[in-house]
Design an enzyme around this catalytic site. Sequence first.
Site, PDB file in Angstrom:
ATOM      1  N   MET A 339       0.816  -1.214   0.000  1.00 57.49           N
ATOM      2  CA  MET A 339       0.000   0.000   0.000  1.00 57.49           C
ATOM      3  C   MET A 339       0.851   1.265   0.000  1.00 57.49           C
ATOM      4  O   MET A 339       0.631   2.174  -0.797  1.00 57.49           O
ATOM      5  CB  MET A 339      -0.949   0.015   1.205  1.00 57.49           C
ATOM      6  CG  MET A 339      -1.947  -1.113   1.220  1.00 57.49           C
ATOM      7  SD  MET A 339      -2.942  -1.207  -0.276  1.00 57.49           S
ATOM      8  CE  MET A 339      -4.010   0.200  -0.073  1.00 57.49           C
ATOM      9  N   ASP A 358      10.652   3.121   5.744  1.00 56.23           N
ATOM     10  CA  ASP A 358      10.446   1.737   6.184  1.00 56.23           C
ATOM     11  C   ASP A 358      11.539   1.391   7.193  1.00 56.23           C
ATOM     12  O   ASP A 358      12.392   2.240   7.489  1.00 56.23           O
ATOM     13  CB  ASP A 358      10.427   0.771   4.983  1.00 56.23           C
ATOM     14  CG  ASP A 358       9.570  -0.460   5.265  1.00 56.23           C
ATOM     15  OD1 ASP A 358       9.956  -1.257   6.138  1.00 56.23           O
ATOM     16  OD2 ASP A 358       8.504  -0.616   4.633  1.00 56.23           O
ATOM     17  N   VAL A 415       1.826   0.692   7.868  1.00 56.54           N
ATOM     18  CA  VAL A 415       2.619  -0.454   8.337  1.00 56.54           C
ATOM     19  C   VAL A 415       1.675  -1.642   8.577  1.00 56.54           C
ATOM     20  O   VAL A 415       0.472  -1.545   8.335  1.00 56.54           O
ATOM     21  CB  VAL A 415       3.422  -0.109   9.616  1.00 56.54           C
ATOM     22  CG1 VAL A 415       4.395   1.030   9.340  1.00 56.54           C
ATOM     23  CG2 VAL A 415       2.510   0.243  10.773  1.00 56.54           C
ATOM     24  N   GLU A 417      -0.875  -4.447   9.945  1.00 61.85           N
ATOM     25  CA  GLU A 417      -2.152  -4.229  10.653  1.00 61.85           C
ATOM     26  C   GLU A 417      -2.027  -4.699  12.104  1.00 61.85           C
ATOM     27  O   GLU A 417      -2.572  -5.749  12.482  1.00 61.85           O
ATOM     28  CB  GLU A 417      -3.259  -4.999   9.898  1.00 61.85           C
ATOM     29  CG  GLU A 417      -4.672  -4.686  10.314  1.00 61.85           C
ATOM     30  CD  GLU A 417      -5.171  -3.343   9.814  1.00 61.85           C
ATOM     31  OE1 GLU A 417      -4.373  -2.444   9.548  1.00 61.85           O
ATOM     32  OE2 GLU A 417      -6.399  -3.193   9.726  1.00 61.85           O
ATOM     33  N   LYS A 422       1.177   0.269  15.270  1.00 63.95           N
ATOM     34  CA  LYS A 422       0.629   1.527  14.750  1.00 63.95           C
ATOM     35  C   LYS A 422       0.716   2.623  15.819  1.00 63.95           C
ATOM     36  O   LYS A 422       0.994   3.786  15.523  1.00 63.95           O
ATOM     37  CB  LYS A 422      -0.802   1.325  14.259  1.00 63.95           C
ATOM     38  CG  LYS A 422      -0.835   0.551  12.918  1.00 63.95           C
ATOM     39  CD  LYS A 422      -2.197   0.512  12.305  1.00 63.95           C
ATOM     40  CE  LYS A 422      -2.327  -0.434  11.127  1.00 63.95           C
ATOM     41  NZ  LYS A 422      -1.797   0.017   9.855  1.00 63.95           N
ATOM     42  N   SER A 444      -7.126  -1.046   7.482  1.00 64.78           N
ATOM     43  CA  SER A 444      -8.354  -1.479   6.802  1.00 64.78           C
ATOM     44  C   SER A 444      -9.394  -1.994   7.785  1.00 64.78           C
ATOM     45  O   SER A 444     -10.556  -2.133   7.422  1.00 64.78           O
ATOM     46  CB  SER A 444      -8.052  -2.534   5.738  1.00 64.78           C
ATOM     47  OG  SER A 444      -7.081  -3.431   6.172  1.00 64.78           O
ATOM     48  N   HIS A 465      -8.253   5.590   4.097  1.00 63.11           N
ATOM     49  CA  HIS A 465      -8.248   4.193   3.672  1.00 63.11           C
ATOM     50  C   HIS A 465      -8.214   4.085   2.144  1.00 63.11           C
ATOM     51  O   HIS A 465      -9.187   4.415   1.462  1.00 63.11           O
ATOM     52  CB  HIS A 465      -9.513   3.503   4.236  1.00 63.11           C
ATOM     53  CG  HIS A 465      -9.621   2.055   3.904  1.00 63.11           C
ATOM     54  ND1 HIS A 465     -10.817   1.389   3.847  1.00 63.11           N
ATOM     55  CD2 HIS A 465      -8.677   1.130   3.595  1.00 63.11           C
ATOM     56  CE1 HIS A 465     -10.609   0.126   3.538  1.00 63.11           C
ATOM     57  NE2 HIS A 465      -9.326  -0.049   3.371  1.00 63.11           N
TER      58      HIS A 465
END
Length: 743
Positions: A339, A358, A415, A417, A422, A444, A465
């Site tokens: 993503m 990253d 990053v 889920e 997060k 998501s 999103h």
Amino acid sequence: MKLETFSFDIDGDGIAHAVFDVPRRSMNTLTGKAVADIIAITKEVAENDKITGLVISSGKPSGFCAGADLGEMGQAAGGKPAAKMSEAERKQAQFDRGFSLNKTLRELETCGKPIAVALNGLALGGGLEVALAGHYRVAANDNPKLQFGLPEAKIGLLPGAGGTQRLPRLIGVQAALPLILQGKSFRAEEALGMGVVNELAPSSDTVQKCKDWVKANPNAKAPWDEKGFKMPGGVVHRSPGAGQVATMSNAMLHAKTYGNYPAQKNILSCVYEGSQLPIDAALRVETRYFINTQARPEAKAMIRSLFLSTQALSKGASRPAGFDKYQLNKVAVIGAGLMGAGIAYEQARAGIETVLVDISMENAEKGKDYSRKLVEKAVKRGKLTENKGEALLARITPSDNYDDFKGADLVVEAVFENPELKAKITNMAEAQLSDMAVMGSNTSTLPITGLAEASVRPENFIGIHFFSPVERMGLVEIIMGDKTTQGTLAKAIDYVLKIRKTPIVVNDFRGFYTSRCFGTYTQEGMQMLADGIKPAIIENVGRQSGMPMGPLEVSDSVGLDTALKIGRQMAQAAGIDYTGNEIGQMMAWLVEDEGRVGRKAGKGFYDYDEKNKPKRLWPDLNKKIDVTVDECPPEMKKELTNRFLVRQAIEVSRCFEEGVITDARDADIGSILAWGFAPYTGGCASYVDLIWGIKEFVAEADRLAEKYGERFKPGKMLRDMAAKGEGFYDRFPPAGSAVKAAA
Ligand code: NAD
């Protein structure tokens, strides 16, 4: 002659020049006033002996005309017939209204004087139809934005001002049919090659070229008014070639649309019948099909959603008023995976300086490679110059250093889920950001309010999103947390508009709006499996109902392991025993016993053969399910279609009832752009309002609930709406963020 949308003068040679220039608009459309002016101009040209010919051009630098005024058309579609009209009178009045422009353009074409049209730019739909009624067309060869076409079918309409009759007579049925059925646009050189225009010239010369031609051709006629005219490529019923095209088109159309799109069916009939008739009769046939198409609920639904609402939302209709436009000079993306890499590309494409972070430089570079590949492809295809491609890539700075966020106006976190990860990222990012900056999460599934708990500025925290693949999916679902302010929403919408995507705004709930409702499609497919319906029937009816893929194929793409995990989480949240549930058992068997986790593993409900053989349903699937239904007569198809579509619409109604969505346009556009809900319906809300009607929908949902279970049961709100005869567009009208704030 008093005109509002054209200027009109006559030169020393008697050549009239009508310049199309609708006031206060950047582009001409065929408004009611414009049509009235064309009628007046036609009369003047035909009756004024001093006029020797006519040149029509545009006063807009952007082009000639974008076609019918769909805003006006959308309003007129709901108009009620005048009282005290007999059925025959009503039908005649309807025909006369529909035939008005068609009749006028034919009068212009046959007025005995030469008519030439200068096309400095775009001419679409009715705009091209006006041009086709001229005897000669000169198009600009120096306008890269120029495009021609009859795109009506894309929004459920049929070209109703001669397009279905003149284009086949000009270029042949074989060339014209795909253009009209698919609404494809084409450029000036292609138009010249096909014979749609007669000459190309620099924009500034097009009017003079037309005048020269008018002067030199006082007796011009349309080819189809010449004696002995023959349709290029032959008439459909007499020429084997043209006949084959009609038959093939019919079959191909059905294979693609399953008869769901009345416009396409009518276009085929209209071209087939019309091409066998003299032009005057053919134009009347076209008007009959036009009226039939326009009156269909699908046309109203598609015009409203696919044109009016999409346009409004992509111009920021849901943006709260009173906030300055947010300047986005630098945006950081955290997580350079699937993503994040796509988001970085879209940002750089829109001119935003992007930091792509990253955990290692290697990962960050790998994320940038995604853009490198896309740029390379675009340059190869001639869609991007090398210089522009390099500039795009130079805007992406890969990094493994969180200090590089400094000065970012917005952050998109993408990053893994994982709520703890997060939360950590939010803390680290916010340490580098100003009080003004927006912290966005691309989660998501995780509720935004929960993620915002880690934030020192939860009012600046918002869900942004995206959908995969980011560069191809036009929708972004913006999720308001409990503490997110309207100012943050405005900034997030400015960001989404800047990267040229369409935002919908929803309130916080597990699965938000799109994932929650989309899931009901696949769940219903699995329920059908558990009911003993043959997998091939489920898949075929899924597609035939208008969904882009069958529910089992979609589940394979998402990943059956993911579906099993979500199913277990949802069951736990709802206090349901998933292990005792037949769907739960089937999913556990597939994933845990058989290792069939979906497309990524080459096996799920389908087998995906590495040697590029077409995928096929896994034959052993039938072992687990006891197939009791292996035929699908029409009534069964209807029943399964309703199960698929009504189930999704019921979930959408629950989202309205719970305040997850508050604007009918968000529901419609979200459903079409996020998960491909049958576009001919105009989306989930319009499916209820227009395809069924609220009362009929509730009755059908009740019937399905009785037969198949509570999941179809209409809620209190739907019952109240049915009692009052209110659709979603009545109860949740386009209202912008005022309603959202109150929700
Ligand atoms: P992914 O696994 O492809 O990428 C995640 C990236 O985050 C990896 O490159 C990883 O190295 C990086 N990362 C992990 N920890 C990090 C850290 N501490 N600092 C910086 N980077 C770190 O995942 P994805 O599919 O791109 O999904 C990312 C997010 O987007 C998830 O929240 C997911 O739910 C959401 N999302 C995914 C999709 C989809 O279709 N894949 C669609 C919409 C939203």
